[in-house]
Design a protein around this motif. Structure first.
Motif, PDB file in Angstrom:
ATOM      1  N   ASN A   1      -4.438   8.098  -8.432  1.00  0.00           N
ATOM      2  CA  ASN A   1      -2.936   7.855  -8.289  1.00  0.00           C
ATOM      3  C   ASN A   1      -2.845   6.406  -8.614  1.00  0.00           C
ATOM      4  O   ASN A   1      -3.694   5.509  -8.234  1.00  0.00           O
ATOM      5  CB  ASN A   1      -2.321   7.868  -7.172  1.00  0.00           C
ATOM      6  N   SER A   2      -1.339   6.044  -9.671  1.00  0.00           N
ATOM      7  CA  SER A   2      -1.139   4.736  -9.646  1.00  0.00           C
ATOM      8  C   SER A   2      -0.464   4.036  -8.750  1.00  0.00           C
ATOM      9  O   SER A   2       0.441   2.745  -9.557  1.00  0.00           O
ATOM     10  CB  SER A   2      -0.633   4.867 -11.137  1.00  0.00           C
ATOM     11  N   PHE A   3      -0.659   4.421  -7.909  1.00  0.00           N
ATOM     12  CA  PHE A   3       0.507   3.645  -6.524  1.00  0.00           C
ATOM     13  C   PHE A   3      -0.851   3.150  -5.505  1.00  0.00           C
ATOM     14  O   PHE A   3       0.570   2.824  -4.677  1.00  0.00           O
ATOM     15  CB  PHE A   3       1.275   4.975  -5.998  1.00  0.00           C
ATOM     16  N   GLY A   4      -1.458   2.352  -5.737  1.00  0.00           N
ATOM     17  CA  GLY A   4      -2.488   1.618  -5.162  1.00  0.00           C
ATOM     18  C   GLY A   4      -3.217   2.175  -4.581  1.00  0.00           C
ATOM     19  O   GLY A   4      -3.633   1.689  -2.824  1.00  0.00           O
ATOM     20  N   GLY A   5      -3.510   3.808  -4.454  1.00  0.00           N
ATOM     21  CA  GLY A   5      -3.908   4.588  -3.784  1.00  0.00           C
ATOM     22  C   GLY A   5      -5.767   3.780  -3.449  1.00  0.00           C
ATOM     23  O   GLY A   5      -6.094   3.091  -4.391  1.00  0.00           O
ATOM     24  N   PRO A   6      -6.294   4.321  -2.978  1.00  0.00           N
ATOM     25  CA  PRO A   6      -8.045   3.970  -2.921  1.00  0.00           C
ATOM     26  C   PRO A   6      -8.449   4.645  -4.053  1.00  0.00           C
ATOM     27  O   PRO A   6      -8.013   5.997  -4.444  1.00  0.00           O
ATOM     28  CB  PRO A   6      -8.451   4.282  -1.387  1.00  0.00           C
TER      29      PRO A   6
ATOM     30  N   GLY B   1      -2.812  17.874  15.260  1.00  0.00           N
ATOM     31  CA  GLY B   1      -3.362  16.072  16.329  1.00  0.00           C
ATOM     32  C   GLY B   1      -3.291  14.892  15.573  1.00  0.00           C
ATOM     33  O   GLY B   1      -3.586  13.742  15.183  1.00  0.00           O
ATOM     34  N   TYR B   2      -2.519  15.723  13.843  1.00  0.00           N
ATOM     35  CA  TYR B   2      -2.047  15.064  12.771  1.00  0.00           C
ATOM     36  C   TYR B   2      -1.765  13.779  13.716  1.00  0.00           C
ATOM     37  O   TYR B   2      -0.551  14.316  13.780  1.00  0.00           O
ATOM     38  CB  TYR B   2      -1.534  15.315  11.881  1.00  0.00           C
ATOM     39  N   ASP B   3      -1.036  13.000  13.205  1.00  0.00           N
ATOM     40  CA  ASP B   3      -0.673  11.427  13.960  1.00  0.00           C
ATOM     41  C   ASP B   3      -0.212  10.727  12.205  1.00  0.00           C
ATOM     42  O   ASP B   3       0.817   9.861  13.303  1.00  0.00           O
ATOM     43  CB  ASP B   3      -1.467  10.257  14.855  1.00  0.00           C
ATOM     44  N   GLY B   4       0.106  10.809  11.571  1.00  0.00           N
ATOM     45  CA  GLY B   4       1.355  10.518  10.589  1.00  0.00           C
ATOM     46  C   GLY B   4       0.680   8.682  10.074  1.00  0.00           C
ATOM     47  O   GLY B   4       1.737   8.660   9.456  1.00  0.00           O
ATOM     48  N   ARG B   5      -0.708   8.624  10.239  1.00  0.00           N
ATOM     49  CA  ARG B   5      -1.123   7.105  10.128  1.00  0.00           C
ATOM     50  C   ARG B   5      -0.891   6.815   8.575  1.00  0.00           C
ATOM     51  O   ARG B   5      -1.065   5.650   8.509  1.00  0.00           O
ATOM     52  CB  ARG B   5      -1.886   7.030  10.669  1.00  0.00           C
ATOM     53  N   HIS B   6      -0.990   7.648   7.855  1.00  0.00           N
ATOM     54  CA  HIS B   6      -0.920   7.942   6.785  1.00  0.00           C
ATOM     55  C   HIS B   6       0.741   6.740   5.995  1.00  0.00           C
ATOM     56  O   HIS B   6       0.700   6.481   4.847  1.00  0.00           O
ATOM     57  CB  HIS B   6      -0.898   8.819   5.705  1.00  0.00           C
ATOM     58  N   ALA B   7       1.415   7.268   6.894  1.00  0.00           N
ATOM     59  CA  ALA B   7       2.954   6.463   5.729  1.00  0.00           C
ATOM     60  C   ALA B   7       3.238   7.809   4.543  1.00  0.00           C
ATOM     61  O   ALA B   7       3.223   9.386   4.785  1.00  0.00           O
ATOM     62  CB  ALA B   7       3.349   6.103   6.325  1.00  0.00           C
ATOM     63  N   GLY B   8       4.097   7.184   3.914  1.00  0.00           N
ATOM     64  CA  GLY B   8       4.088   7.681   2.995  1.00  0.00           C
ATOM     65  C   GLY B   8       3.455   7.321   1.486  1.00  0.00           C
ATOM     66  O   GLY B   8       2.825   7.861   0.815  1.00  0.00           O
ATOM     67  N   ALA B   9       1.904   7.200   2.254  1.00  0.00           N
ATOM     68  CA  ALA B   9       0.587   7.032   1.379  1.00  0.00           C
ATOM     69  C   ALA B   9       0.399   8.009   0.420  1.00  0.00           C
ATOM     70  O   ALA B   9       1.015   9.294   0.914  1.00  0.00           O
ATOM     71  CB  ALA B   9      -0.545   7.005   1.333  1.00  0.00           C
ATOM     72  N   LYS B  10       0.104   8.775  -1.185  1.00  0.00           N
ATOM     73  CA  LYS B  10       0.457   9.753  -1.362  1.00  0.00           C
ATOM     74  C   LYS B  10      -1.208   9.914  -0.946  1.00  0.00           C
ATOM     75  O   LYS B  10      -1.567   9.271  -0.436  1.00  0.00           O
ATOM     76  CB  LYS B  10      -0.544   9.018  -3.248  1.00  0.00           C
ATOM     77  N   ASN B  11      -1.483  11.256  -1.184  1.00  0.00           N
ATOM     78  CA  ASN B  11      -2.387  12.521  -0.971  1.00  0.00           C
ATOM     79  C   ASN B  11      -3.323  12.637  -1.923  1.00  0.00           C
ATOM     80  O   ASN B  11      -4.003  13.663  -1.645  1.00  0.00           O
ATOM     81  CB  ASN B  11      -2.363  13.333   0.918  1.00  0.00           C
TER      82      ASN B  11
END
Length: 488
Positions: free
Chosen positions: A391-396, A377-387
């Protein structure tokens, strides 16, 4: 999430958008020949139909729900820093699911059973789920007994029916159930509708204010429509004539613009008073008398919008008491502690690991941001965000501020009984409830209990069950003994 209008005029299509040439005749090998495996419209349609249902809830399978609004009406910032309770007049979208407990998905509404009262607040700090019932107490006080209790209420694995022997054998051997059973077999055991009953958070919860001060709270939802109930005789007729009576009543009332509402109240206990309170304040089989901790009105709950699709929004709705927001947390209530795991786990099994991101379950006033990915059921809502985090890419990033305050614990680990307080026992509050009833209410209570106990096939089970009510009140036991004897 797509917002296309699926009711707009246009060609009938497959799930992948291809036009369907015929929805009335399957593809066959000649006019009278067998069907062809190449007819993917037929095969996909049948395959989807076979999968239209998910496993029903083991408990609370039968239910109805509606969206609404909670409006805060009091300043409770002295007790909690929860944002949705931060100021009078503040409004929060909600979804409320009502349910029976023991019946299957297709069972009748008008039956003697507790009613679930599961409320989701879509707050700006995340979803807060308050999962309770229409009774302020429950049958047991420790979650380890919950599967055994529910097994007695469901169908016997040999007979395939609910058995009075099983029900009363368990209740008789579990004297802490006496209070809830007295509630259940009284007049409020069969509400006339979902609109005409109260709701309760039932458990004790923690509130903590901005200064870190702790309080224990109990929630009450007092129906503004007034309490209305069904007699056992009237309920039996209604259940046969209209099994969907309560669901229909709720839906049609909202359609008419007669929006049901509840006045929301809390009882508040300073945390320091819990240790010496006369009852164990975390025992789900007991109430806090209003004389000790008066109810304080804090808001109004109104239901004003029906779901568009019962399956998508009621059957797939998922509630967990582990879904807290800043300023609200759990208590040492042993039933609550077990439910913190069990409710979420049930929905991960039933609906899937991404159940919380279905429209009815996902946050409405904020966004879920974390490293969880993939799964059914995963819908890909995170796009290319790091998981991953950090992290140093502006993540939560974590806040470093717990949602609730820590609770002091001490002593060795072990399989401990629930701590007893000065006036704790399993019968005093059941007796108090019996003595609060009018003479007519007591007559109906005795008749309801006697009719069920009389179905028990073993005298020792019946006698043990009656003895618990006698310990609550001597008159209660004597009248029940006489009534059962006349029926057996």
């Amino acid at each position: 999430m797509s917002t296309e209008n699926h009711t707009a005029a246009g060609p009938l299509t497959t799930e992948t958008g291809a036009p369907v040439s015929s929805n009335n005749q399957s593809e066959a090998a000649g006019p009278g020949g067998p069907l062809l495996v190449q007819d993917q419209v037929l095969l996909a349609k049948l395959a989807h139909f076979n999968r239209e249902r998910i496993p029903e809830r083991v408990v609370h399978a039968r239910g109805a729900g509606a969206y609404g609004t909670f409006t805060a009406t009091a300043d409770v910032t002295a007790y909690t820093r929860a944002a949705f309770l931060s100021a009078p007049g503040k409004q929060t979208e909600t979804f409320l699911r009502f349910s029976t407990v023991a019946g299957n998905l297709g069972s009748a509404d008008a039956v003697r059973d507790p009613r679930g009262f599961a409320l989701k607040f879509y707050t700006e700090e995340g979803n807060y789920d308050l999962v309770g019932n229409n009774t302020p107490v429950f049958f047991i006080r420790d979650a380890i007994k919950f599967p055994d209790f529910i097994h007695t209420q469901k169908r016997d694995p040999y007979t395939g029916s609910q058995e009075a022997d099983n029900v009363w054998d368990f209740w008789g051997l579990s004297p802490e159930s006496t209070h809830q059973v007295t509630w259940l077999f009284g007049d409020r055991g069969i509400p006339a509708s979902y609109r005409h009953m109260d709701g309760f958070g039932s458990h004790t919860y923690q509130w903590v204010n901005a200064a870190g001060e702790q309080f224990w709270v109990k929630y009450h939802f007092k129906t503004d429509q007034g309490i209305e109930n069904l007699t056992a005789e009237d309920a039996a007729v209604l259940a046969g004539q209209d099994p969907d009576s309560h669901q229909r009543d709720l839906r049609e009332a909202i359609e008419r613009g007669e929006y049901p509402s509840w006045t929301v109240q809390v009882q508040i206990m300073p945390a320091a008073e819990a240790a010496t309170y006369r009852f164990n304040p975390f025992d789900l089989t007991k109430v806090w008398p209003n004389a000790d901790y008066p109810r304080i009105t804090i808001g109004k709950l109104e239901l004003n919008r029906n779901p568009d699709n019962v399956f998508a929004e009621v059957e797939q709705s998922a509630f967990s008491p582990a879904n807290f927001v800043p300023g609200i947390g759990p208590s040492p209530d042993k039933m609550l502690q077990g439910r913190l795991f069990a409710y979420g786990d049930a929905h991960r099994y039933r609906v899937g690991i991404n159940a919380d991101q279905l429209p009815v379950n996902r946050p409405h006033a904020t966004t879920a941001r974390n490293g969880n990915r993939d799964g059914l059921g995963y819908d890909g809502r995170h796009a290319g965000a790091k998981n991953y985090e950090p992290n140093s890419f502006g993540g939560p990033a974590e806040t470093g501020r717990p949602l609730w305050a820590p609770v002091h614990v001490s002593g060795p680990t072990g399989e401990w009984e629930t701590p007893h307080h000065a006036e704790d026992d399993d019968f005093v509050q059941a007796g108090d409830l019996y003595r609060l009833m009018t003479a007519d209410e007591r007559d109906r209570l005795i008749a309801n209990l006697a009719g069920f106990i009389a179905k028990v096939t073993r005298d020792d089970i019946a006698d043990r069950a009656i003895a618990n009510f006698a310990k609550a009140d001597a008159d209660f036991g004597a009248r029940l003994t006489e009534a059962v004897a006349k029926l057996r």
